[in-house]
Design a protein around this motif. Structure first.
Motif, short mmCIF file in Angstrom:
data_model
loop_
_atom_site.label_atom_id
_atom_site.label_comp_id
_atom_site.label_asym_id
_atom_site.label_seq_id
_atom_site.Cartn_x
_atom_site.Cartn_y
_atom_site.Cartn_z
N SER A 1 -25.46 -119.32 -21.68
CA SER A 1 -26.59 -120.11 -21.21
C SER A 1 -26.63 -121.42 -21.99
N ASP B 1 -28.83 -121.37 -13.41
CA ASP B 1 -29.05 -120.41 -14.48
C ASP B 1 -28.74 -118.99 -14.04
N THR C 1 -25.08 -118.52 -13.91
CA THR C 1 -24.54 -118.32 -15.27
C THR C 1 -24.72 -116.87 -15.70
N ALA C 2 -25.91 -116.33 -15.45
CA ALA C 2 -26.17 -114.94 -15.83
C ALA C 2 -25.26 -113.99 -15.05
#
Ligand SMILES: Nc1ncnc2c1ncn2[C@@H]1O[C@H](COP(=O)(O)OP(=O)(O)OP(=O)(O)O)[C@@H](O)[C@H]1O
Ligand SMILES: [Mg+2]
Lengths: 231, 360
Positions: B278, A75, A78-79
């Protein structure tokens, strides 16, 4: 600036493992296009995938600013991609249902707390489409654009969130030589203007003038002496 | 929902198609539900319109309690009246027969209810006349007989005056006519019964099971007592099965559509992930898109059901109420979303690495 520090990446191959990237270290400074070249299967795309946090290396570190991107969770990676890394793919990879302008606007809708207001993104999108010479084509969908125009949209899209790092995989492979040259010049200009650390893969060197540095990869190993290309 | 809305517009044709399928299934479900509700209400609204908290039926030696076979003798009535916690016991007689308006050649089937005047207020109790020569007609009975207040009608050979016409109450597809207990006992005897009431409508909070066991009766809440109506269980059972199957079909169809649709988009999803989308935002997009399609389809379907239902109401037993429109709609939406959720696997499992490949 992006720094790869002693990166090794292997893929499973039957019972054994095949080493795609073999202890590669390299640095791409801001405002400079760093080219990576080498024969097919030498590991160029693998290096880019590691730099893009799309795959985690077996060992080594990827420094983007002062973050070790190789150690991030899925995650967080991804950010990081959303905020700090622009990617231009070999194929333009545009979304068929979006107009040229919307391909850029979508970058503000990918989740997370959006850093900037939508109005600001709109302004920036128009500015970028202008910069890649497509102001007149903002409302066209990918199917209505030529290959070179699509690649320009993809480049503009990669820059919307103002990333510090721009990763480009064979941007000219689907284009004729002239169109390819234009794209390379555009990337070189935007890299200087926006001071991105640009890592660009190419396997033919017709457009080598646009590269500031050139690293050659053979069998997963980068040539230690990155040599200056005289423009 | 940025990409989802634009996909909806871009692939309009496909989404209109699946929306129409959803609308069609909703139409079928809504129509069946309305019909089921209408049939059910023609079957049991008379029972539901009785006063009291529970209905007491005779417990047969073998088999299930049944409205048509139950007989409550005076000893049982006395025991229930005397049980601690009982506030009120209304003996009710129910028998089906035929009635005709004075001078008419043909008779119509009716359900004759006998209960004392002054029973706690309820649809059926409010029909009850105060004297033995009058009857109270439910709206359906009045319509079937073509009778008005003051007319004379004959039931099983005796004449009565129509004293009042009240609300709608049905029993086993025949409209309810209410008589005084004595008049009802007379009708029952002429029809071959012994004049004893068949049901007790009991209000209060006694130890239901204990009293029921000691009196050889069953005391069921009014709503569950309708299972003692033979026609009701079989009729509603088969219609309910059809509705349940339609729900299943709709979940499958929506699930299959969104699975194929999402698999087609797998490449785009990988690209969006590579660009930094996301998984949460992609899931929201996918479910939001499904919800838009479902709500549009269901909305159209239910609107058509409402229009057709209000038109059909005069000809068919059709019940138009939130229970037969909004409830099926909500279940459709929930099942459709569950179907669409199957497609989420593609979204959560998409590997952004594939976006780098050259052979998309
Ligand atoms: N997902 C994967 N699974 C297994 N092996 C892989 C995978 N991706 C790459 N490889 C292997 O890793 C090695 C390097 O591949 P890579 O794609 O990085 O080469 P490349 O230099 O980009 O080649 P090209 O110029 O043909 O694109 C190759 O031997 C390839 O077979
Ligand atoms: Mg490659």
């Amino acid at each position: 600036m992006i720094t790869l520090d002693d990166i090794t990446l292997t893929f499973p191959d039957g019972d054994a493992r095949i080493t795609a990237v073999d202890h590669v270290s390299l640095t791409a400074p801001n405002g400079v296009v760093t080219g990576i070249t080498g024969p097919s299967g030498s590991g160029k795309s693998s290096i880019l995938a590691v730099a893009a946090t799309l795959i985690r290396p077996d060992s080594g570190r990827v420094w983007i600013g002062d973050t070790d991107a190789a150690a991030l969770s899925r995650d967080d990676a991804t950010a990081l991609r959303r905020d700090s890394i622009g990617i231009v793919f070999q194929q333009s990879n545009l979304l068929p249902s979006l107009t040229a302008r919307e391909q850029l606007l979508v970058m503000a809708e990918l989740g997370g707390r959006s850093r900037r207001s939508r109005a600001a993104v709109r302004l920036r999108a128009d500015d970028l489409l202008d910069a890649v010479g497509l102001s007149g084509h903002r409302d066209k969908r990918p199917a209505q654009l030529s290959g070179g125009q699509r690649q320009r949209v993809a480049i503009a899209r990669a820059l919307v969130n103002d990333p510090g790092v721009l990763l480009v995989d064979e941007p000219t492979s689907a284009l004729d030589q002239e169109r390819g040259g234009e794209i390379m010049d555009l990337l070189a200009r935007l890299t200087r203007e926006r001071q991105t650390a640009t890592l660009l893969i190419t396997h033919d060197l017709v457009h080598r003038d646009a590269l500031d540095e050139l690293i050659t990869v053979v069998d997963g190993r980068a040539s230690t002496a990155a040599h200056r290309v005289e423009a | 929902m940025f990409v989802a809305w634009r996909d909806l517009r871009f692939a309009r044709g496909r989404f209109v198609l699946i929306g129409s399928v959803v609308a069609l299934i909703t139409l079928l479900v809504g129509f069946l539900a309305g019909l089921t509700g209408g049939l059910a209400s023609q079957n049991i609204s008379g029972v539901l319109g009785l006063p009291g908290d529970r209905l007491v039926l005779q417990k047969p030696a073998t088999g299930k309690p049944s409205f048509s076979e139950s007989v409550i003798d005076s000893a049982t009535r006395t025991s229930w009246r005397a049980a601690p916690g009982v506030d009120d016991v209304t003996p009710v007689g129910i028998v089906q027969g035929r009635a005709s308006i004075h001078g008419a050649a043909s008779a119509v089937g009716v359900a004759v209810f006998g209960l004392p005047a002054g029973a706690p207020a309820s649809i059926v109790a409010d029909l009850t006349p105060t004297d033995d020569d009058s009857v109270g007609l439910s709206a359906g009975a009045a319509a079937d007989l073509g009778a008005q207040v003051g007319d004379r009608i004959s039931i099983a050979g005796s004449d009565y005056r129509v004293g009042r016409i009240g609300g709608d109450a049905w029993y086993s597809h025949t409209p309810v006519i209410a008589l005084s207990p004595d008049a009802w006992a007379g009708v029952d005897r002429r029809l071959g019964g012994d004049g004893d009431p068949t049901v007790l409508a009991v209000a209060g909070a006694p130890d239901w099971d204990a009293v029921a066991a000691s009196t050889d009766t069953t005391a069921m809440p009014v709503l569950t007592s309708v299972t003692a109506l033979e026609t009701f269980t079989s009729e509603i059972g088969s219609l309910g099965l059809m509705i349940a199957m339609l729900f299943g079909v709709s979940a499958l169809v929506v699930g299959a559509f969104f699975t194929v649709w999402t698999m087609q988009r797998a490449g785009d999803i990988a690209v969006l992930k590579a660009l930094g989308a996301s998984t949460g935002s992609l899931v929201r997009d996918a479910l939001g898109q499904a919800l838009v399609v479902l709500l549009a389809g269901i909305g159209v379907g239910i609107t058509i059901v409402a229009v057709l239902g209000s038109l059909a109401g005069g000809v068919l037993p059709f019940l138009l109420s939130p229970l037969t429109t909004l409830l099926p709609a909500a279940i459709m939406a929930a099942l459709g979303l569950a179907g669409a959720a199957i497609a989420l696997r593609t979204v959560t499992h998409a590997d952004p690495l594939t976006a780098l490949g050259s052979n998309r």
